[in-house]
Design a protein around this motif. Structure first.
Motif, PDB file in Angstrom:
ATOM      1  N   THR A   9      41.370  32.242 -67.717  1.00 41.18           N
ATOM      2  CA  THR A   9      41.551  30.897 -67.472  1.00 41.18           C
ATOM      3  C   THR A   9      42.317  30.822 -66.155  1.00 41.18           C
ATOM      4  OG1 THR A   9      41.415  30.359 -69.771  1.00 41.18           O
ATOM      5  CG2 THR A   9      42.274  28.497 -68.230  1.00 41.18           C
ATOM      6  N   ALA A  10      43.331  31.544 -65.965  1.00 39.69           N
ATOM      7  CA  ALA A  10      44.134  31.285 -64.828  1.00 39.69           C
ATOM      8  C   ALA A  10      43.368  31.804 -63.490  1.00 39.69           C
ATOM      9  CB  ALA A  10      45.299  32.164 -64.864  1.00 39.69           C
ATOM     10  N   GLY A  11      42.547  32.982 -63.800  1.00 40.74           N
ATOM     11  CA  GLY A  11      41.570  33.571 -62.520  1.00 40.74           C
ATOM     12  C   GLY A  11      40.740  32.531 -62.331  1.00 40.74           C
ATOM     13  N   GLY A  12      39.848  31.991 -63.249  1.00 40.16           N
ATOM     14  CA  GLY A  12      38.902  31.202 -62.853  1.00 40.16           C
ATOM     15  C   GLY A  12      39.448  29.846 -62.306  1.00 40.16           C
ATOM     16  N   ALA A  13      40.591  29.512 -62.622  1.00 41.69           N
ATOM     17  CA  ALA A  13      41.130  28.205 -61.837  1.00 41.69           C
ATOM     18  C   ALA A  13      41.656  28.432 -60.489  1.00 41.69           C
ATOM     19  CB  ALA A  13      42.344  27.775 -62.777  1.00 41.69           C
ATOM     20  N   PHE A  14      42.149  29.740 -60.275  1.00 42.15           N
ATOM     21  CA  PHE A  14      42.565  30.169 -58.844  1.00 42.15           C
ATOM     22  C   PHE A  14      41.240  30.254 -58.034  1.00 42.15           C
ATOM     23  CE2 PHE A  14      43.762  33.258 -55.867  1.00 42.15           C
ATOM     24  CZ  PHE A  14      44.593  32.625 -55.069  1.00 42.15           C
ATOM     25  N   ALA A  15      40.311  31.065 -58.683  1.00 47.80           N
ATOM     26  CA  ALA A  15      39.024  31.324 -57.863  1.00 47.80           C
ATOM     27  C   ALA A  15      38.277  29.856 -57.585  1.00 47.80           C
ATOM     28  CB  ALA A  15      38.163  32.128 -58.697  1.00 47.80           C
ATOM     29  N   ALA A  16      38.075  29.235 -58.532  1.00 49.03           N
ATOM     30  CA  ALA A  16      37.719  27.592 -58.301  1.00 49.03           C
ATOM     31  C   ALA A  16      38.411  26.995 -57.044  1.00 49.03           C
ATOM     32  CB  ALA A  16      37.493  26.849 -59.578  1.00 49.03           C
ATOM     33  N   ALA A  17      39.738  27.078 -57.155  1.00 52.31           N
ATOM     34  CA  ALA A  17      40.520  26.350 -56.312  1.00 52.31           C
ATOM     35  C   ALA A  17      40.302  26.836 -54.904  1.00 52.31           C
ATOM     36  CB  ALA A  17      42.150  26.578 -56.580  1.00 52.31           C
ATOM     37  N   LEU A  18      40.291  28.212 -54.670  1.00 50.49           N
ATOM     38  CA  LEU A  18      39.934  28.811 -53.089  1.00 50.49           C
ATOM     39  C   LEU A  18      38.503  28.386 -52.885  1.00 50.49           C
ATOM     40  CD1 LEU A  18      41.180  32.626 -54.004  1.00 50.49           C
ATOM     41  CD2 LEU A  18      42.228  30.764 -52.136  1.00 50.49           C
ATOM     42  N   LEU A  19      37.487  28.416 -53.986  1.00 43.31           N
ATOM     43  CA  LEU A  19      36.083  28.167 -53.332  1.00 43.31           C
ATOM     44  C   LEU A  19      36.254  26.318 -53.017  1.00 43.31           C
ATOM     45  CD1 LEU A  19      34.239  30.181 -55.918  1.00 43.31           C
ATOM     46  CD2 LEU A  19      34.213  30.609 -53.454  1.00 43.31           C
ATOM     47  N   ARG A  20      36.859  25.812 -53.687  1.00 42.72           N
ATOM     48  CA  ARG A  20      36.933  24.284 -53.374  1.00 42.72           C
ATOM     49  C   ARG A  20      37.545  24.037 -52.143  1.00 42.72           C
ATOM     50  NH1 ARG A  20      36.785  19.913 -57.319  1.00 42.72           N
ATOM     51  NH2 ARG A  20      37.517  17.962 -56.331  1.00 42.72           N
TER      52      ARG A  20
END
Length: 185
Positions: A9-20
């Motif tokens: 969950t933390a990895g997905g949130a961090f990756a989505a924040a970077l892409l966003r």
């Protein structure tokens, strides 16, 4: 498994924040942020596979990554005021006083004629569908109330009675004709 879920969950949130962040600023190219975001998604999925096995770990990691990314998307949502609707989804009833003959005609269309149309479709299904004849007969019998309900709903909602009459008569004739064609061969 809880540790894997939290890490995913933390990895997905961090990756989505970077892409966003990379995709939000269109003025510059952020190839490094895009690459880092996709690499984080890939690494999180591989970590799940390493932690709990290829199938189970990947499944947990992908669900957790999706939950984390959804959290980032939900955090950035924008609420807008609802626009006033000009037209409704349901049609308006006819203007003016109701006519008794229209009610009787709608009753006849939705009731007996809708039932014969549903029976025609059920007979057509029972004669043309592949499979065991007993199964086809049972499924055809179960299709009658469903088809009748659809015919009733559509007929009562439609304001054009001649269109309802044409569709129901056409469906009845076609269904029984196709069933008879199969029965004669």
């Amino acid at each position: 498994m809880l540790a894997l879920t939290l890490a995913g969950t933390a990895g997905g949130a961090f990756a989505a924040a970077l892409l966003r962040r990379a995709w939000a600023d269109r003025s510059r190219e952020h190839r490094a942020l895009i690459a880092a975001g996709w690499a984080m998604l890939f690494a999180t999925s591989l970590f799940g596979a390493w932690w709990a096995g290829a199938v189970k770990g990947m499944a947990i990691a992908l669900v957790a990554v999706s939950a984390g990314a959804l959290g980032v998307v939900a955090r950035g949502r924008v609420r807008r005021a609802a626009r006033p609707s000009r037209d409704s989804l349901a049609p308006e009833p006819l203007e003016g006083p109701s006519r008794a003959w229209r009610g009787v005609l709608k009753f006849l269309l939705a009731g007996p004629l809708g039932m014969t149309a549903a029976m025609g479709l059920a007979f057509c299904y029972a004669t043309w569908a592949p499979g065991d004849p007993r199964t086809r007969i049972i499924l055809g019998g179960l299709l009658v109330p469903l088809g009748w309900a659809v015919a009733m709903t559509w007929t009562l909602a439609d304001q054009r009675l001649l269109r309802s009459l044409a569709v129901l008569v056409g469906t009845t004739v076609a269904g029984f004709a196709l069933a008879a064609m199969r029965g004669l061969t």
